[in-house]
Design an enzyme around this catalytic site. Structure first.
Site, PDB file in Angstrom:
ATOM      1  N   LYS A 111       0.819  -1.215   0.000  1.00 30.36           N
ATOM      2  CA  LYS A 111       0.000   0.000   0.000  1.00 30.36           C
ATOM      3  C   LYS A 111       0.854   1.267   0.000  1.00 30.36           C
ATOM      4  CE  LYS A 111      -4.370  -1.593   1.957  1.00 30.36           C
ATOM      5  NZ  LYS A 111      -5.399  -1.391   2.989  1.00 30.36           N
ATOM      6  N   LYS A 192      -6.375  -9.541  -4.486  1.00 30.28           N
ATOM      7  CA  LYS A 192      -7.504  -9.862  -3.611  1.00 30.28           C
ATOM      8  C   LYS A 192      -8.619  -8.821  -3.753  1.00 30.28           C
ATOM      9  CE  LYS A 192      -6.858  -7.508   0.754  1.00 30.28           C
ATOM     10  NZ  LYS A 192      -7.984  -7.243   1.605  1.00 30.28           N
ATOM     11  N   LYS A 195     -11.778  -3.469  -0.421  1.00 29.90           N
ATOM     12  CA  LYS A 195     -12.639  -2.284  -0.321  1.00 29.90           C
ATOM     13  C   LYS A 195     -12.009  -1.083  -0.991  1.00 29.90           C
ATOM     14  CE  LYS A 195     -14.096  -2.963   4.310  1.00 29.90           C
ATOM     15  NZ  LYS A 195     -12.820  -2.698   4.954  1.00 29.90           N
TER      16      LYS A 195
HETATM   17  P1  ATP Z   1      -8.991  -2.270   2.658  1.00 27.99           P
HETATM   18  O1  ATP Z   1      -8.838  -2.440   1.184  1.00 27.99           O
HETATM   19  O2  ATP Z   1      -9.477  -0.901   3.065  1.00 27.99           O
HETATM   20  O3  ATP Z   1      -7.792  -2.770   3.429  1.00 27.99           O
HETATM   21  P2  ATP Z   1     -10.337  -4.763   2.926  1.00 27.99           P
HETATM   22  O4  ATP Z   1     -11.364  -5.069   1.900  1.00 27.99           O
HETATM   23  O5  ATP Z   1      -9.001  -5.422   2.795  1.00 27.99           O
HETATM   24  O6  ATP Z   1     -10.181  -3.201   3.045  1.00 27.99           O
HETATM   25  P3  ATP Z   1     -10.458  -4.943   5.801  1.00 27.99           P
HETATM   26  O7  ATP Z   1     -11.281  -4.040   6.589  1.00 27.99           O
HETATM   27  O8  ATP Z   1      -9.006  -4.638   5.704  1.00 27.99           O
HETATM   28  O9  ATP Z   1     -10.996  -5.100   4.316  1.00 27.99           O
HETATM   29  O10 ATP Z   1     -10.623  -6.437   6.328  1.00 27.99           O
HETATM   30  C1  ATP Z   1     -11.694  -6.947   7.078  1.00 27.99           C
HETATM   31  C2  ATP Z   1     -11.560  -8.459   7.127  1.00 27.99           C
HETATM   32  O11 ATP Z   1     -11.843  -9.016   5.848  1.00 27.99           O
HETATM   33  C3  ATP Z   1     -10.154  -8.943   7.501  1.00 27.99           C
HETATM   34  O12 ATP Z   1     -10.256 -10.035   8.368  1.00 27.99           O
HETATM   35  C4  ATP Z   1      -9.565  -9.369   6.175  1.00 27.99           C
HETATM   36  O13 ATP Z   1      -8.599 -10.386   6.331  1.00 27.99           O
HETATM   37  C5  ATP Z   1     -10.786  -9.881   5.460  1.00 27.99           C
HETATM   38  N1  ATP Z   1     -10.640  -9.772   4.012  1.00 27.99           N
HETATM   39  C6  ATP Z   1     -10.418  -8.625   3.316  1.00 27.99           C
HETATM   40  N2  ATP Z   1     -10.367  -8.873   2.003  1.00 27.99           N
HETATM   41  C7  ATP Z   1     -10.546 -10.230   1.852  1.00 27.99           C
HETATM   42  C8  ATP Z   1     -10.599 -11.102   0.719  1.00 27.99           C
HETATM   43  N3  ATP Z   1     -10.461 -10.632  -0.498  1.00 27.99           N
HETATM   44  N4  ATP Z   1     -10.806 -12.411   0.946  1.00 27.99           N
HETATM   45  C9  ATP Z   1     -10.966 -12.898   2.201  1.00 27.99           C
HETATM   46  N5  ATP Z   1     -10.923 -12.125   3.306  1.00 27.99           N
HETATM   47  C10 ATP Z   1     -10.723 -10.812   3.141  1.00 27.99           C
END
Ligand code: ATP
Ligand code: LTN
Length: 328
Positions: A111, A192, A195
């Protein structure tokens, strides 16, 4: 009862990756453990953000978490900034982990991309995450696969602190599901689902309109072979393997067996769309119900914060005393 803690950032709407990788376990663990779950807004300001959007995302996320089945009578759901102990223990954790350890975190490398302008808090983020977990003397942390390295650091920090100053923290373990731990972006299956992705074409949001869900799944990137096979380590098959993995996570049919059910990509995509929509419409109708009473939502978050503070302040006070701070 074991203690569980986990967190999610209010950095955008909840997607299928969040749900299958982590949130589904948050709900199922409620009856097996003493659960604390946090909307980690302190983490959400480590990247560029808009204050109004952050406030809205925090409320939307709380609504979604109750809608997927978190029961306020059993689990403690709170907003991280409502519990000031997190920021306080984070400083102690920054004085426990090292610059070298933080420099090796792959999330920071991905990031931050070596940019000067990246916020300093993005670098120290894993120390805050360790504080989140350790404040609750957590046994297990349900997360997706991308958080594995951060939890290892929290374990090392707990053990190091205990060794140096006396037993204060529980050394936590991660809890990562066998399928769905890493849901990939439908448009770029080597990345992956996230968000904070720059385009939402590869994401399925929990609150997404069924016709858009069907369209996104139909347009999901696969390959030209049109052979439904589960080969998660083969980059050429990443797209179809991801669809099979989502299918498996929602039906409990192993992905290899699911592959045998379909003779072409079109058939897999249309059945997958049906299954995803069926799952999400139940959640969507609960989101609608809960959204009708915003003051109840704030009331529940206030109760959550009070409960969280009671636990967190006791651990923080032990940590402060162990490290040598004079009691006021
Ligand atoms: P950001 O992009 O802002 O980091 P994010 O989509 O990665 O957001 P988080 O809030 O960081 O989401 O993560 C919340 C939970 O969802 C964490 O436990 C993370 O491991 C899980 N998670 C996030 N993305 C994935 C994915 N693509 N597959 C499975 N688990 C996920
Ligand atoms: N870093 C995590 C969110 C997070 C978290 C936590 C998860 C912050 N604090 C404590 C588990 C335990 C993420 O970005 N997914």
């Amino acid at each position: 009862m074991p203690r569980i803690f986990s967190g999610i950032q209010p950095s955008g709407s909840v997607h299928l990756g969040n749900y299958l990788g982590a949130l589904r376990n948050w709900v199922s663990e409620q009856h097996e453990a003493d659960c604390y779950y946090s909307i980690v807004d302190l983490h959400a300001i480590t990247a560029e953000h808009n204050p109004e959007a952050l406030r809205d995302a925090t409320k939307e996320l709380a609504t979604t978490l109750f809608a997927i089945g978190l029961d306020p009578d059993i689990s403690c759901l709170f907003v991280q900034s409502h519990v000031p102990e997190h920021a306080q223990l984070a400083w102690i954790m920054e004085s426990t982990v090292t610059f070298g350890e933080l420099s090796r975190m792959t999330q920071f490398k991905d990031k931050g991309r070596g940019e000067e302008k990246v916020r300093a808090s993005l670098f120290t983020y894993p120390a805050l995450m360790a504080a989140d977990i350790l404040l609750y003397r957590t046994d297990k942390v349900p997360v997706g696969d991308d958080q594995r390295q951060h939890i290892e650091l929290a374990r090392d920090a707990a053990a190091r602190f205990n060794n140096a100053y006396g037993e204060v923290f529980t050394v936590p373990e991660s809890m990562i599901p066998k399928v769905g731990a890493r849901v990939m972006d439908l448009q770029n299956p080597l990345k992956k689902m996230s968000k904070s992705s720059s385009s939402d074409a590869g994401l399925i949001y929990l609150n997404e309109d069924p016709s858009r869900i069907a369209k996104k799944i139909k347009r999901a990137v696969t390959d030209t072979e049109n052979k439904v096979a589960y080969e998660p380590t083969n980059p050429a098959k990443a797209g179809v393997s991801n669809l099979l993995e989502i299918y498996s996570a929602l039906t409990s049919i192993p992905p290899e067996d699911a592959a045998d059910r379909f003779s072409n990509y079109g058939a897999l995509k249309s059945e997958l769309a049906e299954i995803v929509i069926e799952h999400l419409t139940v959640i969507q109708s609960r989101i609608k119900d809960i959204s009708g009473d915003p003051s109840e939502l704030l009331r529940l978050l206030k109760i959550g914060a009070a409960k969280a503070r009671a636990t967190a302040s006791s651990t923080l006070s032990d940590a402060k005393s162990a490290i040598g701070f004079l009691a006021p």
